[in-house]
Motif scaffolding. Structure first.
Motif, PDB file in Angstrom:
ATOM      1  N   PHE A  60       0.863  -1.324   0.029  1.00  0.00           N
ATOM      2  CA  PHE A  60      -0.008   0.152   0.028  1.00  0.00           C
ATOM      3  C   PHE A  60       0.707   1.342   0.115  1.00  0.00           C
ATOM      4  N   TYR A  63       1.294   3.369  -3.038  1.00  0.00           N
ATOM      5  CA  TYR A  63       0.166   3.197  -4.175  1.00  0.00           C
ATOM      6  C   TYR A  63      -0.681   4.444  -4.332  1.00  0.00           C
ATOM      7  N   TYR A  66      -0.210   6.592  -1.375  1.00  0.00           N
ATOM      8  CA  TYR A  66      -0.789   6.035  -0.203  1.00  0.00           C
ATOM      9  C   TYR A  66       0.239   6.371   0.998  1.00  0.00           C
ATOM     10  N   CYS A  71      -3.815   0.230   6.216  1.00  0.00           N
ATOM     11  CA  CYS A  71      -4.944   0.963   6.356  1.00  0.00           C
ATOM     12  C   CYS A  71      -5.603   0.767   7.694  1.00  0.00           C
ATOM     13  N   HIS A  80      -9.400   2.896   4.001  1.00  0.00           N
ATOM     14  CA  HIS A  80      -8.260   3.719   3.823  1.00  0.00           C
ATOM     15  C   HIS A  80      -7.933   4.589   4.791  1.00  0.00           C
ATOM     16  N   ASP A  98      -6.365  -3.314   7.096  1.00  0.00           N
ATOM     17  CA  ASP A  98      -6.329  -3.882   5.793  1.00  0.00           C
ATOM     18  C   ASP A  98      -4.577  -3.755   5.711  1.00  0.00           C
ATOM     19  N   ASP A 109      -3.371  -9.383   0.223  1.00  0.00           N
ATOM     20  CA  ASP A 109      -4.307  -8.107   0.225  1.00  0.00           C
ATOM     21  C   ASP A 109      -5.450  -8.868   1.352  1.00  0.00           C
ATOM     22  N   HIS A 172     -11.750  -7.162  -5.775  1.00  0.00           N
ATOM     23  CA  HIS A 172     -10.956  -7.214  -7.147  1.00  0.00           C
ATOM     24  C   HIS A 172     -10.409  -8.372  -7.380  1.00  0.00           C
ATOM     25  N   LEU A 178      -1.587  -5.261  -7.087  1.00  0.00           N
ATOM     26  CA  LEU A 178      -2.591  -5.297  -5.849  1.00  0.00           C
ATOM     27  C   LEU A 178      -3.936  -5.346  -6.366  1.00  0.00           C
ATOM     28  N   HIS A 179      -4.131  -4.586  -7.434  1.00  0.00           N
ATOM     29  CA  HIS A 179      -5.590  -4.476  -8.102  1.00  0.00           C
ATOM     30  C   HIS A 179      -5.661  -5.126  -9.468  1.00  0.00           C
ATOM     31  N   GLU A 205     -14.424  -8.691  -0.410  1.00  0.00           N
ATOM     32  CA  GLU A 205     -14.058  -7.715   0.818  1.00  0.00           C
ATOM     33  C   GLU A 205     -15.637  -6.957   1.191  1.00  0.00           C
ATOM     34  N   TRP A 223      -8.095  10.465   1.421  1.00  0.00           N
ATOM     35  CA  TRP A 223      -8.328   9.031   1.679  1.00  0.00           C
ATOM     36  C   TRP A 223      -9.373   8.482   2.497  1.00  0.00           C
ATOM     37  N   GLU A 237     -11.749  -9.022   4.582  1.00  0.00           N
ATOM     38  CA  GLU A 237     -11.437  -9.515   3.215  1.00  0.00           C
ATOM     39  C   GLU A 237     -10.507 -10.726   3.137  1.00  0.00           C
TER      40      GLU A 237
HETATM   41  N1  MF3 Z   1      -6.273  -2.807   0.599  1.00  0.00           N
HETATM   42  C1  MF3 Z   1      -7.242  -2.187   0.030  1.00  0.00           C
HETATM   43  C2  MF3 Z   1      -8.031  -3.172  -1.063  1.00  0.00           C
HETATM   44  O1  MF3 Z   1      -8.405  -3.903  -0.065  1.00  0.00           O
HETATM   45  C3  MF3 Z   1      -6.761  -1.223  -1.036  1.00  0.00           C
HETATM   46  C4  MF3 Z   1      -5.617  -0.116  -0.403  1.00  0.00           C
HETATM   47  S1  MF3 Z   1      -5.027   0.970  -1.408  1.00  0.00           S
HETATM   48  C5  MF3 Z   1      -4.336   2.009  -0.500  1.00  0.00           C
HETATM   49  O2  MF3 Z   1      -8.053  -3.176  -2.001  1.00  0.00           O
HETATM   50  F1  MF3 Z   1      -3.642   2.832  -1.263  1.00  0.00           F
HETATM   51  F2  MF3 Z   1      -5.139   2.619   0.486  1.00  0.00           F
HETATM   52  F3  MF3 Z   1      -3.425   1.307   0.383  1.00  0.00           F
END
Ligand code: MF3
Ligand code: CO
Ligand code: CO
Length: 256
Positions: A60, A63, A66, A71, A80, A98, A109, A172, A178-179, A205, A223, A237
């Motif tokens: 994160f 990202y 961030y 988070c 977030h 998170d 994640d 996702h 990550l995504h 999630e 955020w 999640e």
């Molecule tokens: N963990 C988050 C998700 O479940 C995404 C966080 S993005 C960040 O998709 F930039 F906030 F870290």
């Protein structure tokens, strides 16, 4: 530009499995280390150390710029939230963490929500309903089903528990980034979405609220997402691998 679901190779899946397992380890260490009196910044720093000890890096941090290691979203914060030195945890707080770890070509994640005390009835319903919604979604994560089967299962449980379903943020694909596509909504929308095939890795999630489904983003940090009515929110999640057989929960807690 490829927008279809990502199907991972066997080699990728080995790396993703390892990243997911390490991420789950960090997630599960944090509730036992968090204490009322500590700040959310302290908790973020602690998470940063645990992530470093895995040999990986926060997925994160940096990202879209961030600024945190993880988070941390407290009470009416949905997702977030950023650890802050001026936010002291209270024993009445509920805390969503998170965690994302990137290591050796794999990304994990995973999230959960916890509290410090025996919870009042409405919070207990929020926790139970959100966990059950996640597990119902996971049960549909099978080859031959569609993304919408997952969404429908999550939505049904959320409704059963009379919880508001956040629509602005969704699950996702995940694994080497990550995504990844596809999106995995927590509600039934228009199409049935992509068909699930072995090698897909999905983050499921649910983000569910005790009051309104409506959320707002913090005007200052850009955020932190909060419920519009200030009611508490929960977030659980897991990362799930679609296989030829049962769904494989890559972020399942390790039994000791
Ligand atoms: N963990 C988050 C998700 O479940 C995404 C966080 S993005 C960040 O998709 F930039 F906030 F870290
Ligand atoms: Co997450
Ligand atoms: Co996610």
């Amino acid at each position: 530009m490829s927008r279809g679901p990502v199907i991972h190779t066997e080699d990728e899946i080995r790396r993703i499995r390892r990243a997911a397992e390490l991420t789950a380890g960090v997630r599960d260490a944090l509730p036992g280390l968090a204490r009322p009196g500590m700040t959310t910044f302290d908790l973020d720093q602690l998470a940063g150390e645990l992530i470093r000890e895995t040999g990986g890096k926060s997925a994160f941090l940096g990202y879209y710029n961030y600024p945190g290691n993880i988070c941390i979203s407290v009470n009416d914060e949905v997702v977030h939230g950023i650890g802050r030195p001026d936010r002291i945890l209270l024993d009445t707080d509920i805390v969503s963490i998170d965690v994302g770890v990137a290591i050796d070509g794999g990304v994990g994640d995973t999230a959960l929500t916890f509290g410090f005390r025996e919870q009042p009835e409405d919070i207990a319903r929020l926790f139970k309903g959100t966990r059950e919604a996640l597990m119902a979604g996971i049960a549909e994560a099978r080859a031959g089903n569609y993304v919408q089967n997952i969404s429908q299962a999550v939505e049904r449980v959320a409704k059963k528990y009379r919880l508001g379903i956040v629509r602005e943020y969704v699950g996702h694909g995940c694994g080497t980034r990550l995504h990844e596509p596809p999106e995995v909504p927590n509600f039934v929308g228009n199409g049935r979405g992509p068909k699930l095939v072995p090698g897909m890795v999905l983050c499921i999630e649910p983000m569910l609220n005790l009051g309104t489904a409506r959320v707002t983003t913090d005007r200052n940090d850009h955020w932190t997402v909060r419920t519009q009515d200030g009611a508490p929110s929960a977030h659980f999640e897991h990362m799930v691998l679609i296989t030829d057989n049962e769904p494989e929960i890559l972020t399942w807690p390790k039994t000791m």
